[in-house]
Every structure is written in C-alpha cells, then in structure tokens.
Design a protein around this motif. Structure first.
Motif, PDB file in Angstrom:
ATOM      1  N   ARG A  95      92.850  11.094  80.205  1.00 45.45           N
ATOM      2  CA  ARG A  95      92.967  10.508  78.882  1.00 45.45           C
ATOM      3  C   ARG A  95      92.045  11.163  77.857  1.00 45.45           C
ATOM      4  O   ARG A  95      92.384  11.206  76.666  1.00 45.45           O
ATOM      5  CB  ARG A  95      92.698   9.000  78.955  1.00 45.45           C
ATOM      6  N   LEU A 116      94.145  14.152  76.496  1.00 43.24           N
ATOM      7  CA  LEU A 116      95.420  13.775  75.901  1.00 43.24           C
ATOM      8  C   LEU A 116      95.215  12.904  74.665  1.00 43.24           C
ATOM      9  O   LEU A 116      95.882  13.109  73.640  1.00 43.24           O
ATOM     10  CB  LEU A 116      96.280  13.041  76.932  1.00 43.24           C
ATOM     11  N   GLU A 117      94.302  11.968  74.724  1.00 44.28           N
ATOM     12  CA  GLU A 117      94.098  11.097  73.560  1.00 44.28           C
ATOM     13  C   GLU A 117      93.429  11.833  72.407  1.00 44.28           C
ATOM     14  O   GLU A 117      93.697  11.543  71.239  1.00 44.28           O
ATOM     15  CB  GLU A 117      93.290   9.866  73.973  1.00 44.28           C
ATOM     16  N   ALA A 135      96.383  13.825  70.940  1.00 43.91           N
ATOM     17  CA  ALA A 135      97.446  12.998  70.368  1.00 43.91           C
ATOM     18  C   ALA A 135      96.952  12.055  69.283  1.00 43.91           C
ATOM     19  O   ALA A 135      97.667  11.803  68.301  1.00 43.91           O
ATOM     20  CB  ALA A 135      98.116  12.186  71.488  1.00 43.91           C
ATOM     21  N   HIS A 136      95.738  11.516  69.419  1.00 41.47           N
ATOM     22  CA  HIS A 136      95.299  10.426  68.535  1.00 41.47           C
ATOM     23  C   HIS A 136      93.950  10.667  67.853  1.00 41.47           C
ATOM     24  O   HIS A 136      93.507   9.821  67.074  1.00 41.47           O
ATOM     25  CB  HIS A 136      95.222   9.118  69.337  1.00 41.47           C
ATOM     26  N   ARG A 147     103.964   9.759  80.427  1.00 41.23           N
ATOM     27  CA  ARG A 147     102.765   9.492  79.640  1.00 41.23           C
ATOM     28  C   ARG A 147     102.681  10.451  78.455  1.00 41.23           C
ATOM     29  O   ARG A 147     102.304  10.044  77.348  1.00 41.23           O
ATOM     30  CB  ARG A 147     101.504   9.598  80.497  1.00 41.23           C
ATOM     31  N   ASP A 186     105.035   9.240  75.820  1.00 44.75           N
ATOM     32  CA  ASP A 186     104.546   8.057  75.118  1.00 44.75           C
ATOM     33  C   ASP A 186     103.403   8.395  74.162  1.00 44.75           C
ATOM     34  O   ASP A 186     103.261   7.783  73.101  1.00 44.75           O
ATOM     35  CB  ASP A 186     104.087   7.016  76.134  1.00 44.75           C
ATOM     36  N   ALA A 187     102.581   9.381  74.525  1.00 50.59           N
ATOM     37  CA  ALA A 187     101.436   9.733  73.684  1.00 50.59           C
ATOM     38  C   ALA A 187     101.836  10.580  72.490  1.00 50.59           C
ATOM     39  O   ALA A 187     101.295  10.408  71.391  1.00 50.59           O
ATOM     40  CB  ALA A 187     100.393  10.484  74.520  1.00 50.59           C
TER      41      ALA A 187
END
Length: 439
Positions: free
Chosen positions: A247, A250-251, A254-255, A336, A339-340
């Motif tokens: 995470r 990826l986070e 993505a975020h 996943r 979704d991300a």
C-alpha cells in the motif's frame, strides 16, 4: 485446456522481461561500478560472491536473444537501461552506453517487437552510493537527469517507459532488511529511501512529460500478506506488512498519501518536508506495471523491532526460491490496482518461477513452470472478466540470469543458459508458451 492468445483481448501484449545488470555483462562497454559490484564482495551477501560482470553476455549476444522472442511469436521485449552504463559516475555520459541501447532498441524494432523500457532496475552508480544513495535526496534529482539523457537518445522509439522497477526492493529490502545492495539495516535510511525512490519516479515523469513522452508508468511489486493463524495479532501483522510492502507505493502513486500504520513507524525518520513532494509523486500515469510472484504468511513478532512481524512457511507448493505458488494473489492485486487507479491500464510486467533446471540430452523439461505460467494466465483472464483493463503480460525472465543475492543458482528463465559456455537452450515451458501464442 491451457489459455491461448485467443482467450485474451485483441492487441494484448505477450512478452518476456530482463534487466540490464542481470544479463548484459557489466564489465563491457565502459560501464561504471555499481553498489551491486561492491555488495557482492561483502562476506555472505551473494552466493559464491558472484556479480554481474559477465552474466549472460547479452551485451554481445542480444541479437540472438531477440531472435528467440521473434521466433517464439512474442510481441514485446521488456528491458532496462543501466544508469551506470549510460553515466558511469551517475552524471557524466558514456557514449558507448548510449550507443549500445541505440543498437538494442533498433534490433528490437527490426524483429517486429515492441521495446518496453525500464529506466532503473537497481544498478546504482557507486559514485552516487558513496554520497548516500537513495537515502540522499540528491540521488532523485540526478535520476531525473539520467532519465532525460537516455530518453533523448531512445525515447522516440520505445513503446513505453517505466521509471522504477520494484521500489520496495530498492528501499525496504535493501535499506531495512539488508538483503540487497547497499545491505543496510537502518530504519532512518529505509524511510528516506522509501520516499526518495518515489520522488525519483515523480521527477522523471515530470521531465519526460516535458519532452513530450507518452506511455509513462512505474512497476510495483506486490506480495500478498496473509495471517498465519486466526489470532488478531497475526491479522494485524499481515495488515502492517501489506501497508509497508504494497500500500505504501500504490497509495502514494494513486492518492498522494502513505498508509497510516506504515507512516506511524516511519514518520520520525522521514526527510523534512516530504509532504510537499506528494503531488509530484501522484501525478497522472499512463499505465501501472504489476510484478507478482507469491504470498507470505505473517505472524506477530513482538520481540522484534517495529514493524514486529515475521513470515512463516506456508503449506502450498513452492518454487526454487521457497516461494509459495498462489495464482489467486495475482488476481487479487489486479483488482486492487483497478480499484486504486480506476481507468489506468495495467500490465503484468513480471511473473515467473525459479526451478532447479538441468540440461539433459540437449533439452530442459520443466513441466512445473509450464503449469505455473498457465495458472497465472488463468488468473489474468479472470481479472479481465472482472473489469481490469489488463493490456499485457511479460514472463520473468527470458533467460536464466544473475539473480542478485542468489547469484547464478536460481533459474527463472524460459531459456536455459550455460554460464560456462553461454549456450542458450529453450526449455519445454518456452515451447509450450510459444505454442499457446500461435493459437
């Protein structure tokens, strides 16, 4: 029935992957020393203290290696461009290095293959390692210069460019667990590397976008963390492992954020002002690469320092690396990623197994690898049915090669390499995959 090309969408790309230091032969062509060269000289770091000085001699044999892909009906070749070959001291250009990648990309195209470039696959120039490597913010800035230099030479002809391969390995595995170069076990260095490697990605994307480059992405490695028992402490161990391994990266991409549990342990050691970099790190991408090999069964280890977790052996069949074979994990991470990142296309940029292959009567029979490939292709097919915009699959690896801390002992290749003679022998898995691509 094994899946075939017809079971995948029109235009789905089938390829094989390699990495520069693992195959090229780093002693050729004016390449500079890397932190892997010196790491390999340390006691117990690498099996038999082997390094990538000769490897598979792809530097001289690349045309014959690419012929194998063309003859096998593959669509693409994923390769990396060595920073230490292009810039031996991390900053000064080596014309021989640029010339080699020029020839390589032309040879890929001449065979009707698509070149998929990775900018960084772990061979940090020693001169930059001397100044702190990925624990030093300046390394990320120097990486942007390297990205611009190599892209100015070959970027107009590659099908896509990945900035970084497997940032978890670059940062955590290498700076906290100490298993890869530079072999540190230092949480402060690890926290900084965890951030600076992503900053390097963001700076490179910014620089390449400014050059008009398209099809830019990053390759993340994923490992499914599952609790070893039903105990709440083991569930918590699996969760924090997932945050650090999967995470975190990826986070951030993505975020523009880091997961709270992982950040709680790393925040005291992060570089000052790291929050200001998150917009750059999370700028839009054209695709995401997913590398997937296995799962890990996690157990709480309260007697150990944070994150106080340990992996225990699981019950599934294992590869030569001791990794459990768990195709369902690939399906899990493809969903996943969907979704991300929403509509961002995905490639499986690495997936493969190591096996103790032997050459007998001029052939290598590896039915376990054949089964591994097709079981994971089935997982990809299910992910596509579940709405994942999956655009391609690259087997790791085309060739048996230098497998980092495991030296030349672990064999992942579709093609057997005799490291004494450099003879290549396609394995039965190679022939099985090629037959599927032809149907």
């Amino acid at each position: 029935m094994h899946p075939t090309r017809k079971d995948f969408p029109q235009g789905f790309v089938f390829g094989a992957a390699t990495a520069a230091y693992q195959i090229e032969g780093h002693r050729f062509g004016g390449a500079g020393p890397t932190h892997w060269d010196s790491f390999a000289k340390g006691p117990g770091n690498v099996v038999r203290a082997e390094d990538g000085a000769t490897a598979c001699d792809h530097y001289h044999r690349y045309e014959a290696d690419l012929d194998l892909l063309r003859e096998g009906g593959f669509d693409a070749y994923r390769f990396s461009t060595s920073w230490a070959r292009v810039m031996p001291d991390g900053r000064t250009v080596n014309p021989e290095g640029l010339d080699f990648y020029d020839r390589l990309v032309d040879a890929v195209l001449e065979r009707g293959l698509k070149p998929f470039q990775t900018l960084y696959h772990w061979e940090l120039p020693s001169a930059l390692a001397d100044r702190g490597g990925w624990a030093n913010r300046d390394t990320a800035l120097a990486f942007a210069d390297f990205s611009e230099t190599i892209s100015a030479r070959i970027g107009d002809r590659v099908a896509s460019t990945a900035t970084i391969n497997e940032p978890w390995c670059v940062a955590w595995l290498s700076h906290y667990l100490g298993h890869h170069a530079p072999g540190l076990r230092d949480i402060r260095a690890a926290a900084r590397a965890m951030h600076h490697i992503l900053l390097a990605h963001g700076l490179a994307v910014e620089r390449l976008r400014g050059m008009g480059r398209e099809e830019l992405g990053i390759v993340l490695n994923f490992e499914r963390a599952m609790p070893a028992t039903e105990a709440p402490a083991d569930a918590a161990a699996a969760d924090i492992q997932d945050q650090i391994y999967n995470r975190w990266f990826l986070e951030a991409i993505a975020h523009g954020r880091y997961p709270e549990g992982a950040l709680a342990g790393l925040a005291p050691h992060m570089p000052e002002g790291w929050q200001e970099d998150m917009a750059l790190i999370s700028q839009p991408l054209d695709w995401l690469g997913v590398n997937y090999y296995t799962r890990a069964m996690m157990q709480a280890a309260p007697d150990q320092p944070w994150p106080s977790v340990t992996a225990v052996e699981g019950p599934l069949p294992k590869t030569q690396m001791g990794w459990e074979i768990h195709p369902e994990g690939l399906h899990h991470f493809l969903l996943r990623a969907r979704d991300a990142l929403g509509a961002v296309p995905v490639y499986v940029t690495e997936n493969g197994m190591a096996r103790a292959d032997t050459l007998e009567d001029g052939a290598v029979k590896d039915p376990e690898r054949t089964a591994f490939i097709f079981d994971h292709l089935d997982a990809m097919r299910r992910a596509i049915a579940d709405g994942v915009d999956l655009r391609g699959f690259f087997y790791w690896s085309l060739l048996d090669n230098y497998e980092w801390a495991f030296g030349y002992e672990k064999r992942f290749g579709l093609v057997h390499v005799d490291f004494e003679t450099q003879a290549r022998t396609p394995k039965s898995s190679f022939h099985a995959l090629c037959a599927a691509l032809a149907r």
